[in-house]
Design an enzyme around this catalytic site. Structure first.
Site, PDB file in Angstrom:
ATOM      1  N   ASN A  84       0.840  -1.182   0.000  1.00  0.00           N
ATOM      2  CA  ASN A  84       0.000   0.000   0.000  1.00  0.00           C
ATOM      3  C   ASN A  84       0.891   1.253   0.000  1.00  0.00           C
ATOM      4  O   ASN A  84       2.107   1.170  -0.108  1.00  0.00           O
ATOM      5  CB  ASN A  84      -0.947  -0.057   1.207  1.00  0.00           C
ATOM      6  CG  ASN A  84      -2.286   0.577   0.920  1.00  0.00           C
ATOM      7  OD1 ASN A  84      -2.368   1.670   0.355  1.00  0.00           O
ATOM      8  ND2 ASN A  84      -3.353  -0.101   1.308  1.00  0.00           N
ATOM      9  N   HIS A 114      23.416   2.422  11.366  1.00  0.00           N
ATOM     10  CA  HIS A 114      24.576   3.279  11.588  1.00  0.00           C
ATOM     11  C   HIS A 114      25.302   2.849  12.857  1.00  0.00           C
ATOM     12  O   HIS A 114      24.687   2.360  13.810  1.00  0.00           O
ATOM     13  CB  HIS A 114      24.137   4.742  11.690  1.00  0.00           C
ATOM     14  CG  HIS A 114      23.474   5.230  10.444  1.00  0.00           C
ATOM     15  ND1 HIS A 114      24.176   5.669   9.349  1.00  0.00           N
ATOM     16  CD2 HIS A 114      22.163   5.321  10.109  1.00  0.00           C
ATOM     17  CE1 HIS A 114      23.328   6.011   8.390  1.00  0.00           C
ATOM     18  NE2 HIS A 114      22.104   5.804   8.829  1.00  0.00           N
ATOM     19  N   ALA A 159       0.112  -4.054  13.419  1.00  0.00           N
ATOM     20  CA  ALA A 159       0.341  -2.646  13.116  1.00  0.00           C
ATOM     21  C   ALA A 159       1.210  -1.987  14.181  1.00  0.00           C
ATOM     22  O   ALA A 159       1.075  -2.254  15.369  1.00  0.00           O
ATOM     23  CB  ALA A 159      -0.994  -1.918  13.004  1.00  0.00           C
ATOM     24  N   ARG A 165      14.113  -8.604  15.609  1.00  0.00           N
ATOM     25  CA  ARG A 165      14.619  -9.973  15.760  1.00  0.00           C
ATOM     26  C   ARG A 165      13.817 -10.884  14.842  1.00  0.00           C
ATOM     27  O   ARG A 165      12.739 -10.533  14.382  1.00  0.00           O
ATOM     28  CB  ARG A 165      14.497 -10.437  17.200  1.00  0.00           C
ATOM     29  CG  ARG A 165      13.043 -10.564  17.646  1.00  0.00           C
ATOM     30  CD  ARG A 165      12.919 -10.821  19.111  1.00  0.00           C
ATOM     31  NE  ARG A 165      13.178  -9.572  19.811  1.00  0.00           N
ATOM     32  CZ  ARG A 165      13.227  -9.438  21.117  1.00  0.00           C
ATOM     33  NH1 ARG A 165      13.050 -10.478  21.890  1.00  0.00           N
ATOM     34  NH2 ARG A 165      13.446  -8.285  21.665  1.00  0.00           N
ATOM     35  N   ARG A 182       1.012 -15.224  19.636  1.00  0.00           N
ATOM     36  CA  ARG A 182       0.399 -16.550  19.664  1.00  0.00           C
ATOM     37  C   ARG A 182       0.535 -17.190  18.292  1.00  0.00           C
ATOM     38  O   ARG A 182       0.775 -16.504  17.295  1.00  0.00           O
ATOM     39  CB  ARG A 182      -1.082 -16.455  20.030  1.00  0.00           C
ATOM     40  CG  ARG A 182      -1.939 -15.724  19.004  1.00  0.00           C
ATOM     41  CD  ARG A 182      -3.407 -15.752  19.388  1.00  0.00           C
ATOM     42  NE  ARG A 182      -4.250 -15.056  18.453  1.00  0.00           N
ATOM     43  CZ  ARG A 182      -4.722 -15.564  17.312  1.00  0.00           C
ATOM     44  NH1 ARG A 182      -4.398 -16.793  16.933  1.00  0.00           N
ATOM     45  NH2 ARG A 182      -5.533 -14.848  16.546  1.00  0.00           N
TER      46      ARG A 182
END
Length: 199
Positions: A84, A114, A159, A165, A182
């Site tokens: 989107n 950086h 969202a 990780r 979950r």
């Protein structure tokens, strides 16, 4: 070793002063600018520009403008890819998306980082680590994926998450930092019952 070779090997490299990398990014930004100025109805021209810009595409994809990236050639998208508005991919290293990846508005995929040391940072040094996304992944709005992350297949990233990780297959993961909430189960299929027989 050139700065581009250092970039591709995951070493510190000079992104701000190297003429070759500056020229590559300028070419990419020009293509992004041209893409973002096209009227949405000119789909054939849009498709042609994205195919010129990215390293690999599937047959079917939709990249909704505006879209920005750094080099383009380091991005590979699978079949039925959709992003989107306002997707940004900083692709100093390879960014690979599997099939059926859906990306909501305002998402960022950044292979670039950086140094913590201010002296190195102030000299324009940075690093780039690859990002890999499996098949059937959905990113909610305003997700940020950081350098070196792998996201498994059949996973949903909620969202606003900041993914710093690796995330496994088949889970809902959310938060800052993003964590597995979950597993996705057969019960999730029943949530939208009226479509159950169609899916």
């Amino acid at each position: 070793m050139t700065e581009g070779e250092k970039m591709r090997r995951g070493l510190l490299y000079d992104a701000n002063n190297d003429p070759e990398l500056l020229a590559e990014r300028a070419r990419c930004k020009d293509l992004c600018f041209a893409y973002n100025q096209l009227p949405p109805s000119r789909t054939e021209e849009q498709e042609a520009l994205i195919r010129r810009l990215l390293g690999r595409t599937g047959e079917r994809f939709c990249v909704t403008a505006p879209f920005w990236c750094d080099y383009g050639r380091n991005i590979e998208i699978g079949e039925n890819f959709y992003t989107n508005h306002n997707c940004v991919i900083l692709d100093g290293a390879k960014v690979t998306f599997g099939d059926n990846v859906f990306i909501a508005p305002n998402c960022v995929f950044s292979t670039a980082g950086h140094p913590l040391d201010a002296g190195q940072r102030n000299r324009g040094l940075e690093y780039a680590y690859p990002i890999t996304v499996g098949d059937n992944v959905w990113f909610g709005a305003s997700v940020t994926v950081l350098p070196g992350v792998r996201i498994g297949s059949n996973t949903v990233i909620g969202a606003g998450s900041v993914v710093n990780r690796d995330i496994p297959d088949g889970v809902v993961a959310v938060g800052n930092p993003c964590r597995v909430l979950r597993p996705i189960t057969g019960e999730d299929r029943k949530k939208y019952g009226r479509y159950e027989d169609e899916v």
